[in-house]
Write a protein that holds these residues in place. Structure first.
Motif, PDB file in Angstrom:
ATOM      1  N   VAL A   1      -5.140   5.598   2.994  1.00  0.00           N
ATOM      2  CA  VAL A   1      -4.083   5.693   4.015  1.00  0.00           C
ATOM      3  C   VAL A   1      -2.701   5.515   3.369  1.00  0.00           C
ATOM      4  O   VAL A   1      -1.783   6.304   3.611  1.00  0.00           O
ATOM      5  N   ASN A   2      -2.594   4.496   2.527  1.00  0.00           N
ATOM      6  CA  ASN A   2      -1.295   4.241   1.896  1.00  0.00           C
ATOM      7  C   ASN A   2      -0.930   5.303   0.867  1.00  0.00           C
ATOM      8  O   ASN A   2       0.248   5.636   0.702  1.00  0.00           O
TER       9      ASN A   2
ATOM     10  N   CYS B   1      -1.615   8.405   1.160  1.00  0.00           N
ATOM     11  CA  CYS B   1      -1.107   9.540   1.947  1.00  0.00           C
ATOM     12  C   CYS B   1       0.376   9.385   2.217  1.00  0.00           C
ATOM     13  O   CYS B   1       1.147  10.333   2.097  1.00  0.00           O
ATOM     14  N   THR B   2       0.750   8.175   2.600  1.00  0.00           N
ATOM     15  CA  THR B   2       2.162   7.906   2.869  1.00  0.00           C
ATOM     16  C   THR B   2       2.986   8.182   1.614  1.00  0.00           C
ATOM     17  O   THR B   2       4.031   8.842   1.681  1.00  0.00           O
ATOM     18  N   GLU B   3       2.490   7.697   0.476  1.00  0.00           N
ATOM     19  CA  GLU B   3       3.214   7.915  -0.782  1.00  0.00           C
ATOM     20  C   GLU B   3       3.310   9.395  -1.104  1.00  0.00           C
ATOM     21  O   GLU B   3       4.341   9.882  -1.561  1.00  0.00           O
ATOM     22  N   PHE B   4       2.223  10.107  -0.869  1.00  0.00           N
ATOM     23  CA  PHE B   4       2.190  11.540  -1.149  1.00  0.00           C
ATOM     24  C   PHE B   4       3.246  12.275  -0.319  1.00  0.00           C
ATOM     25  O   PHE B   4       4.001  13.104  -0.824  1.00  0.00           O
TER      26      PHE B   4
ATOM     27  N   ALA C   1     -11.064   0.607   0.307  1.00  0.00           N
ATOM     28  CA  ALA C   1     -10.841   1.937  -0.260  1.00  0.00           C
ATOM     29  C   ALA C   1     -10.163   2.840   0.766  1.00  0.00           C
ATOM     30  O   ALA C   1      -9.231   3.581   0.455  1.00  0.00           O
ATOM     31  N   ARG C   2     -10.614   2.758   2.007  1.00  0.00           N
ATOM     32  CA  ARG C   2     -10.011   3.566   3.072  1.00  0.00           C
ATOM     33  C   ARG C   2      -8.546   3.214   3.248  1.00  0.00           C
ATOM     34  O   ARG C   2      -7.687   4.088   3.406  1.00  0.00           O
TER      35      ARG C   2
ATOM     36  N   ASP D   1       9.305   1.774   8.685  1.00  0.00           N
ATOM     37  CA  ASP D   1       8.680   1.597   7.385  1.00  0.00           C
ATOM     38  C   ASP D   1       7.200   1.287   7.473  1.00  0.00           C
ATOM     39  O   ASP D   1       6.514   1.281   6.468  1.00  0.00           O
ATOM     40  N   ASP D   2       6.709   0.988   8.659  1.00  0.00           N
ATOM     41  CA  ASP D   2       5.284   0.706   8.787  1.00  0.00           C
ATOM     42  C   ASP D   2       4.505   1.943   9.167  1.00  0.00           C
ATOM     43  O   ASP D   2       3.311   1.872   9.438  1.00  0.00           O
ATOM     44  N   LEU D   3       5.163   3.085   9.194  1.00  0.00           N
ATOM     45  CA  LEU D   3       4.476   4.305   9.589  1.00  0.00           C
ATOM     46  C   LEU D   3       3.446   4.714   8.562  1.00  0.00           C
ATOM     47  O   LEU D   3       3.703   4.706   7.354  1.00  0.00           O
ATOM     48  N   THR D   4       2.269   5.078   9.081  1.00  0.00           N
ATOM     49  CA  THR D   4       1.265   5.677   8.218  1.00  0.00           C
ATOM     50  C   THR D   4       0.541   6.735   9.027  1.00  0.00           C
ATOM     51  O   THR D   4       0.717   6.822  10.243  1.00  0.00           O
ATOM     52  N   ILE D   5      -0.270   7.502   8.344  1.00  0.00           N
ATOM     53  CA  ILE D   5      -1.168   8.410   9.055  1.00  0.00           C
ATOM     54  C   ILE D   5      -2.239   7.537   9.717  1.00  0.00           C
ATOM     55  O   ILE D   5      -2.704   6.581   9.114  1.00  0.00           O
ATOM     56  N   PRO D   6      -2.602   7.844  10.941  1.00  0.00           N
ATOM     57  CA  PRO D   6      -3.603   7.017  11.612  1.00  0.00           C
ATOM     58  C   PRO D   6      -4.921   6.946  10.850  1.00  0.00           C
ATOM     59  O   PRO D   6      -5.406   7.960  10.332  1.00  0.00           O
TER      60      PRO D   6
END
Lengths: 176, 108
Positions: free
Chosen positions: A40-41, A43-46, A35-36, A9-14
């Motif tokens: 990142v978050n 992207c995960t939602e997308f 903002a950055r 669940d902690d996965l995100t795009i680097p």
């Protein structure tokens, strides 16, 4: 940063990949750190949004695996239809690259060297390698033995000279 | 790991979709690490396996998403005569644009 604890669940795009994309999109613009982080978050939602929708579409089709077409339909139905033409271009390139590589590997197979000959060459190389390994091992063993012998000799002569020294001292004392 | 993951695989694409190494994609196009995108897809237990090409399409769409939201947010920074893009610019974009409604409530 990759999480080593393995919690999915902690996965995100680097972060670095996101930073690079933002920089290419908005060169010469400073971007606040929070903002950055938000991007990142997002992207995960997308990714979750599109893959869920694509999954629904896939379930309705008779297929078991989500295909690129399912993803494209998902983009359309979720209002991201404007992405589709670019996404299709790049899908086409992916297929072309795959096709080229398949052609290339079949060309390689037809280089003209029959398989038995290739096998024979391989066996030769293996045999050579084994021999070299054996010779190397033997050399190392000899060196070890020599080193051990020398160490023994050195120890022996050292203790011999020690004994000679101490008996001399005793004599001198007696004379006085 | 992180950004060091290239988007280029060297092995031929597996016939079995969703398994095997990811297909080699032209380097300039794969800015997002495909393995990470795939991991994110797999993280949802309800979602079936996605083929390599599906993951690739999704990665490309995500790149476009980043470009779009960054540009849309920047409009608000410009309105505020700022040269720095701030979190509130993104919030404004998310509120104003229908397609970004799913992002309402996303925390940083």
């Amino acid at each position: 940063m990759a999480s080593s604890s393995g919690n999915d669940d902690d996965l995100t795009i680097p972060r670095a990949a996101i930073n690079k994309m933002i920089k290419e999109t908005l060169p010469n613009v400073r971007v606040a750190n929070d903002a950055r982080e938000l991007v990142v978050n997002c992207c995960t939602e997308f990714i979750h949004l599109i893959s869920s929708e694509a999954n629904e579409i896939c379930n309705k089709s008779e297929k078991k695996t989500i295909s690129p077409e399912h993803v494209i339909q998902a983009l359309e139905s979720l209002g991201f239809g404007s992405y589709i033409s670019e996404v299709k271009e790049v899908l086409q390139e992916c297929k072309t690259v795959a096709l080229k590589r398949r052609k290339a590997s079949s060309r390689l197979e037809n280089l003209g060297i029959p398989e038995e000959e290739l096998l024979r060459q391989q066996q030769e190389l293996f045999a050579k390698a084994r021999q070299q390994q054996a010779e190397l091992a033997q050399q190392e063993w000899l060196q070890m033995q020599q080193a051990a012998q020398q160490a023994q000799l050195a120890a022996a002569s050292a203790s011999a000279s020690n004994q000679a020294g101490s008996s001399q001292d005793e004599d001198e004392e007696d004379d006085i | 790991m992180a950004a060091a993951e290239p988007g280029v695989g060297v092995a031929p694409p597996a016939e079995e979709p969703g398994s095997g190494p990811l297909c080699a994609v032209p380097l300039r196009l794969a800015r997002l690490p495909l393995a990470r995108v795939k991991a994110l897809v797999k993280a949802d237990p309800d979602v079936s396996l996605a083929s390599q090409e599906a993951v690739f399409v999704l990665a490309r769409a995500t790149e476009l998403f980043v470009e779009t939201i960054a540009k849309d947010a920047y409009v608000y920074a410009q309105q505020g005569k700022r040269k720095t893009l701030q979190r509130k610019d993104l919030d404004n974009a998310i509120e104003a644009i229908d397609e970004f409604a799913f992002l309402e409530g996303t925390l940083d």
